[in-house]
Enzyme design. Structure first.
Site, PDB file in Angstrom:
ATOM      1  N   CYS A 142      -9.982 -28.490 -10.255  1.00 55.33           N
ATOM      2  CA  CYS A 142      -9.624 -27.174  -9.713  1.00 55.33           C
ATOM      3  C   CYS A 142      -9.414 -27.225  -8.197  1.00 55.33           C
ATOM      4  O   CYS A 142      -8.518 -27.907  -7.728  1.00 55.33           O
ATOM      5  CB  CYS A 142     -10.638 -26.124 -10.130  1.00 55.33           C
ATOM      6  SG  CYS A 142      -9.977 -24.430  -9.974  1.00 55.33           S
ATOM      7  N   HIS A 235     -10.363 -25.953 -15.480  1.00 53.30           N
ATOM      8  CA  HIS A 235     -11.812 -26.171 -15.585  1.00 53.30           C
ATOM      9  C   HIS A 235     -12.177 -26.647 -16.996  1.00 53.30           C
ATOM     10  O   HIS A 235     -12.785 -25.898 -17.778  1.00 53.30           O
ATOM     11  CB  HIS A 235     -12.567 -24.884 -15.274  1.00 53.30           C
ATOM     12  CG  HIS A 235     -12.726 -24.600 -13.821  1.00 53.30           C
ATOM     13  ND1 HIS A 235     -13.594 -25.308 -13.017  1.00 53.30           N
ATOM     14  CD2 HIS A 235     -12.108 -23.693 -13.019  1.00 53.30           C
ATOM     15  CE1 HIS A 235     -13.523 -24.836 -11.777  1.00 53.30           C
ATOM     16  NE2 HIS A 235     -12.624 -23.866 -11.756  1.00 53.30           N
ATOM     17  N   GLU A 237     -14.498 -28.359 -17.900  1.00 55.57           N
ATOM     18  CA  GLU A 237     -15.952 -28.429 -18.059  1.00 55.57           C
ATOM     19  C   GLU A 237     -16.584 -27.092 -18.417  1.00 55.57           C
ATOM     20  O   GLU A 237     -17.764 -27.042 -18.817  1.00 55.57           O
ATOM     21  CB  GLU A 237     -16.595 -28.973 -16.770  1.00 55.57           C
ATOM     22  CG  GLU A 237     -16.813 -27.971 -15.649  1.00 55.57           C
ATOM     23  CD  GLU A 237     -15.556 -27.628 -14.853  1.00 55.57           C
ATOM     24  OE1 GLU A 237     -15.672 -26.913 -13.837  1.00 55.57           O
ATOM     25  OE2 GLU A 237     -14.450 -28.075 -15.248  1.00 55.57           O
TER      26      GLU A 237
END
Length: 301
Positions: A142, A235, A237
């Site tokens: 990001c 993102h 994650e």
């Protein structure tokens, strides 16, 4: 295979509850094996949440990984205790003479700032320069991806008219690319950012290639031609509820945010969001660890 983490790291118990294979330092000390040395530069304000997110993905790899945590000493975070930082984190001065197999640079909610106005930009620049000689491959996420593209290639970001937030479909630009091994031709990934990178500027850089993009969210994954720098603008994650928490935070701050796209069932914020990007996220991290770290790094660092 397990990830090795400090004995008392709070994320340990949560990961164990999810059946993620973690090994504390005491047990790992008895193992006669050379684990991968992965360093995480955590720039997110909620550092413990980000630790859990990334360790969950790293723990899904068949490789044994020794994880270290890094923070910027030139910035004092407001949402993480000094005790936590002192117990589990190091600064660049602590590791500058060491070599690592891989480095992950996280995002940070500061996309609207010019890079030179970021309080820790000089230190981050030092870390990214250090990574060129001391790290086999670096994964930028990001804002970390935008900062990396700016530092290494002079590609600047621009502020979007409206924040992009939600779950978006992505296409593969090169199905033979090892980082995308096993990916579906179309897959989902989360985005949450106020800034973006212009596709044509990446295309005009001969040492970069675009690996995946979205009609709505733009370039998602780009990489250097030698695989030593990976840039992910979204993102992967994030867990199922991260976008919901960010949406509610922005509401409480009076920002009048749009409902995250393609996230809540029937676009209803009162319904529980469903996790639909886990497979892609696990494959992305596993492929990076396997093809760009494990198979490229020297046995003796």
């Amino acid at each position: 295979m397990p990830i090795k983490i400090p004995d008392l790291l709070p994320a340990k118990s949560k990961l164990q509850d999810e059946n993620v294979f973690v090994m504390d330092e005491s047990r790992a000390f008895r193992q006669d094996i050379r684990p991968l040395q992965i360093l995480i530069l955590n720039l997110m304000p909620l550092k413990q949440q980000t630790e859990t997110h990334l360790l969950r993905l790293l723990g899904n790899s068949p490789l044994q990984i020794d994880v270290g945590l890094l923070h910027t000493s030139s910035h004092v975070p407001r949402h993480t205790s000094l005790e936590h930082l002192e117990q589990f984190y190091k600064s660049i001065d602590d590791v500058k003479d060491k070599r690592y197999d891989g480095l992950i640079i996280t995002g940070a909610p500061i996309e609207k700032l010019h890079y030179e106005d970021v309080t820790y930009w000089d230190e981050l620049s030092q870390i990214m320069e250090w990574s060129k000689t001391n790290v086999t491959s670096t994964l930028h996420i990001c804002w970390g991806a935008m900062a990396g593209l700016f530092y290494h290639y002079g590609i600047d970001k621009y502020i979007r008219p409206k924040k992009i937030s939600g779950i978006f479909p992505h296409d593969l630009k090169d199905e033979t690319e090892k980082l995308l091994s096993g990916f579906d031709e179309e897959f989902l990934a989360p985005h949450s950012r106020n800034a973006d990178i212009r596709k044509e500027e990446i295309e005009n850089e001969p040492n970069l290639k675009i690996l995946s993009e979205s009609d709505e969210a733009g370039v998602y994954i780009a990489a250097s031609t030698d695989g030593r720098q990976i840039f992910v603008t979204g993102h992967p994650e994030y867990d199922a509820f991260t976008l919901q928490k960010e949406y509610e935070r922005d509401q409480q701050a009076g920002l009048n945010p749009d409902i995250p796209v393609n996230y809540f069932p029937k676009n209803d914020p009162n319904q529980r969001p469903r996790l639909r990007w886990r497979t892609h996220s696990n494959m992305l991290i596993s492929n990076w660890l396997n093809y760009y770290v494990y198979q490229e790094t020297p046995y003796k660092l």
